[in-house]
Motif scaffolding. Sequence first.
Motif, PDB file in Angstrom:
ATOM      1  N   LEU A 121       0.821  -1.211   0.000  1.00 31.28           N
ATOM      2  CA  LEU A 121       0.000   0.000   0.000  1.00 31.28           C
ATOM      3  C   LEU A 121       0.859   1.267   0.000  1.00 31.28           C
ATOM      4  O   LEU A 121       0.426   2.323  -0.465  1.00 31.28           O
ATOM      5  CB  LEU A 121      -0.930  -0.014   1.214  1.00 31.28           C
ATOM      6  N   VAL A 122       2.082   1.169   0.490  1.00 27.01           N
ATOM      7  CA  VAL A 122       2.989   2.316   0.500  1.00 27.01           C
ATOM      8  C   VAL A 122       3.302   2.768  -0.924  1.00 27.01           C
ATOM      9  O   VAL A 122       3.457   3.963  -1.197  1.00 27.01           O
ATOM     10  CB  VAL A 122       4.299   1.956   1.239  1.00 27.01           C
ATOM     11  N   GLU A 144      -8.043   1.707   5.723  1.00 33.49           N
ATOM     12  CA  GLU A 144      -8.377   2.362   6.990  1.00 33.49           C
ATOM     13  C   GLU A 144      -7.107   2.425   7.825  1.00 33.49           C
ATOM     14  O   GLU A 144      -6.481   1.397   8.084  1.00 33.49           O
ATOM     15  CB  GLU A 144      -9.455   1.561   7.723  1.00 33.49           C
ATOM     16  N   LYS A 145      -6.702   3.641   8.199  1.00 35.51           N
ATOM     17  CA  LYS A 145      -5.499   3.854   9.010  1.00 35.51           C
ATOM     18  C   LYS A 145      -4.276   3.156   8.399  1.00 35.51           C
ATOM     19  O   LYS A 145      -3.542   2.455   9.055  1.00 35.51           O
ATOM     20  CB  LYS A 145      -5.734   3.375  10.447  1.00 35.51           C
ATOM     21  N   GLN A 146      -4.103   3.394   7.099  1.00 33.76           N
ATOM     22  CA  GLN A 146      -2.954   2.882   6.346  1.00 33.76           C
ATOM     23  C   GLN A 146      -2.849   1.356   6.321  1.00 33.76           C
ATOM     24  O   GLN A 146      -1.766   0.789   6.193  1.00 33.76           O
ATOM     25  CB  GLN A 146      -1.638   3.463   6.896  1.00 33.76           C
ATOM     26  N   LYS A 147      -3.985   0.690   6.452  1.00 34.13           N
ATOM     27  CA  LYS A 147      -4.046  -0.761   6.335  1.00 34.13           C
ATOM     28  C   LYS A 147      -5.186  -1.148   5.393  1.00 34.13           C
ATOM     29  O   LYS A 147      -6.191  -0.452   5.296  1.00 34.13           O
ATOM     30  CB  LYS A 147      -4.257  -1.423   7.696  1.00 34.13           C
ATOM     31  N   VAL A 148      -4.985  -2.277   4.703  1.00 30.77           N
ATOM     32  CA  VAL A 148      -6.011  -2.782   3.800  1.00 30.77           C
ATOM     33  C   VAL A 148      -6.879  -3.788   4.537  1.00 30.77           C
ATOM     34  O   VAL A 148      -6.373  -4.729   5.149  1.00 30.77           O
ATOM     35  CB  VAL A 148      -5.381  -3.456   2.563  1.00 30.77           C
ATOM     36  N   PHE A 149      -8.176  -3.588   4.458  1.00 30.25           N
ATOM     37  CA  PHE A 149      -9.151  -4.541   4.978  1.00 30.25           C
ATOM     38  C   PHE A 149      -9.953  -5.045   3.781  1.00 30.25           C
ATOM     39  O   PHE A 149     -10.397  -4.251   2.948  1.00 30.25           O
ATOM     40  CB  PHE A 149     -10.063  -3.883   6.009  1.00 30.25           C
ATOM     41  N   SER A 150     -10.121  -6.357   3.686  1.00 30.73           N
ATOM     42  CA  SER A 150     -10.733  -6.892   2.475  1.00 30.73           C
ATOM     43  C   SER A 150     -11.529  -8.162   2.752  1.00 30.73           C
ATOM     44  O   SER A 150     -11.352  -8.815   3.776  1.00 30.73           O
ATOM     45  CB  SER A 150      -9.653  -7.181   1.428  1.00 30.73           C
TER      46      SER A 150
END
Length: 293
Positions: A121-122, A144-150
């Motif tokens: 994601l960076v 969300e908050k620099q994390k991927v949720f899937s």
Amino acid sequence: MFVSVPATSANLGPGFDSLGLAVDLRNQVELVPSRFFAVSIKGEGENNPRLKGNNLFVSIFNEHYRRLTQKRQNFKFTFYNQIPMSRGLGSSSAVIVSAISCAHEAAGVKVSKRRILNHALVYESHPDNITPAVMGGFNAAMVEKQKVFSQQKHLPDYLKAVVVIPNKPISTAKSRTTLPKSYSKENAVFNLSHTAVTVGAFFNEDWEMLRLATQDRFHQKVRMKMLPELFAVQKMAYDNGALMSTLSGSGSTFFNMVYDQDAKMLADKFKAEFSDFEIKILGFDNDGLVVER
């Protein structure tokens, strides 16, 4: 050690920057320690000398390898590329994901697919391509908050992708400049509702719903105007039984989903009408990132 990552098709109509799936077309990297740094490219990009001297994979690999080991080490990288470049099939995401995975493997550091995805994601701020590249299958993703949720769904063997790959690229960066700066509430609700039903159709395997659900008002038509032949591609797909027909990422590839028994017929029609374009029948990939030691 080999690391391979599948091609992806993102957006899938209304799911702008949030929906994507993986198809069975892979880039593979072989990595071996070496006395000297070396890069070899076979397949897509092998005739582009700039890729050897300015290689995104090597840059990302070195960044993570040094972070993990605090040392320098020369490697020989051999790339076996099947994913067309700059055609909307996730070639950049494949590079990013494989570089991060290779760095961890070379450093002897075990890492989960979810961690690799968050590292990716960076370099790619939208999760629609990197998520299926890592996870495989169909994915609905958010950041969300620099994390991927899937959420992921495996795709059955009785479905096929018929992809139409034009002989001209569409730049993602350039195509984004053509998109509207804002959207009406009506169009926002249209895309929200169609995205929701698209996700439901995939998870419930209600494939007949996809033709209606995958309509879009955010990006497709604007981008397709950059290569007007794509409107004829979509019409031919739907006139010949495609379950869905959408611009792949920002293009120029067009993604078409069909039942297995209809794939050859549609591919033959495309080949007859669009002789300058490359037509591929592909299965879907449910594995995502694969490491072979």
